[in-house]
Enzyme design. Structure first.
Site, PDB file in Angstrom:
ATOM      1  N   SER A  70      41.880  33.099  30.335  1.00  9.02           N
ATOM      2  CA  SER A  70      42.363  33.423  31.676  1.00  9.02           C
ATOM      3  C   SER A  70      43.549  34.379  31.600  1.00  9.02           C
ATOM      4  CB  SER A  70      42.698  32.130  32.425  1.00  9.02           C
ATOM      5  OG  SER A  70      42.911  32.377  33.786  1.00  9.02           O
ATOM      6  N   ASP A 103      32.466  32.150  38.197  1.00  8.52           N
ATOM      7  CA  ASP A 103      33.886  32.487  38.138  1.00  8.52           C
ATOM      8  C   ASP A 103      34.130  33.705  39.016  1.00  8.52           C
ATOM      9  OD1 ASP A 103      36.505  33.146  37.507  1.00  8.52           O
ATOM     10  OD2 ASP A 103      36.155  33.404  35.366  1.00  8.52           O
ATOM     11  N   HIS A 146      35.238  28.959  35.839  1.00 15.35           N
ATOM     12  CA  HIS A 146      36.496  29.411  35.241  1.00 15.35           C
ATOM     13  C   HIS A 146      37.221  28.211  34.639  1.00 15.35           C
ATOM     14  CE1 HIS A 146      39.810  32.297  34.830  1.00 15.35           C
ATOM     15  NE2 HIS A 146      40.596  31.249  35.007  1.00 15.35           N
TER      16      HIS A 146
END
Length: 307
Positions: A153, A251, A281
């Site tokens: 991320s 995501d 995600h």
């Protein structure tokens, strides 16, 4: 493919997010409230907390050594958390799995977080630790061959930015960049990528949450037009290290990661892009215990050891 049933079951148990502004201190405490005790974590040859004394200051790091050896390939890992969450503890299990599966010594970086630390403090810490790790004074017994950067991320943002910054500085020792569902474009206009609309709601991370979650970082001086903030905006990607870009089907940020991989290949950089179907995600951090998703560590190993 629909969302994996184990993920869907977990998401159904989550309460509605509290109203009002985000509280970083409370959210960090909540993230660390349910971590397993050390004795229940994946065992390795050694796990040690040390201080990296870098040219830019001292940075806490955690060193994961999978087995005893004379020298080691190194993987420097940057945790995710929208630049204001995450820690050495919340992502300890990810670093342990990376060390065990790849056989590399993993250096997890406890970089400074927004909003307490303004941009580019966190990025500076990550870059400084990479340079420290490659130096003789680090005591890491680097083999001089493999020096990878990896992140999930927002940690993937840092991994891509560190690789680019090193290239621009003539520091050519980074051999691989590994980006797990990276945040590579902090311009959150919903019309920029189809996945921002396709995966807007119902999958954990929601498109409407991107701006408030990243506001601490952006309000601290990070400009979304800056390629060190939004690596996909870098004009020339040639000469960067080979990349593994892992994305998740469900995501909102899926498409920016896949675009980055495509642009790397167009620039002549070897890049593998893998979309994990049924994933959302954060699946490397939260759901790598699911057999279909634990394979991300095996894929990382194969990428690192590929000739």
């Amino acid at each position: 493919m629909t969302l994996h049933p184990e993920i869907a079951k977990f998401l159904a148990t989550l309460p509605a997010p509290p109203e009002g502004p985000l509280n970083p201190v409370a959210m960090r405490a909540a993230d660390e409230a349910h971590l397993p005790p050390v004795e229940d974590r994946l065992p390795l040859h050694s796990v040690e907390d040390v201080t990296a004394r870098t040219a830019d200051g001292e940075v806490p790091v955690r060193i994961y050594t999978p087995a005893e050896a004379d020298t080691y390939g190194l993987l420097v890992y940057f945790h995710g958390g929208a630049f204001f969450l995450g820690s050495l503890e919340t992502h300890d299990h990810v670093a342990r799995s990376l060390a065990k599966e790849t056989g590399l010594k993993v250096v997890s970086v406890g970089y400074r977080l927004a909003p307490e630390a303004a941009f580019p403090a966190g990025l500076d810490d990550c870059y400084a630790v990479v340079r420290w790790a490659a130096g003789e004074d680090s005591g890491l017994d680097w083999d001089g061959a493999t020096l990878a950067v990896a992140g999930d991320s927002s940690g993937g943002t840092f991994a891509a930015a560190v690789a680019a910054r090193a290239h621009d500085d003539g520091f050519d020792r980074i051999t691989h960049q590994i980006l797990y569902y990276p945040s590579l474009d902090l311009d959150f206009d919903v019309d920029r990528y189809p996945s921002l609309r396709e995966n807007a709601t119902g999958y954990g991370l929601e498109t409407a949450g991107l701006k408030p979650f990243n506001a601490f970082y952006l309000d601290s001086g990070a400009d979304p037009a800056d390629p060190l903030v939004s690596p996909v905006k870098r004009t020339d990607l040639s000469g960067l290290p080979p990349a593994l870009v892992v994305t998740a089907e469900h995501d909102p940020m899926r498409d920016e990661g896949e675009l980055y991989g495509k642009r790397l290949r167009e620039a002549g950089v070897p890049a593998t892009v893998t979309r994990y179907e049924g994933a959302n995600h954060g699946f490397v951090q939260h759901f790598s215990w699911i057999p279909e998703f634990h394979g991300v560590f095996e894929e990382t190993r194969d990428f690192l050891h590929r000739g």
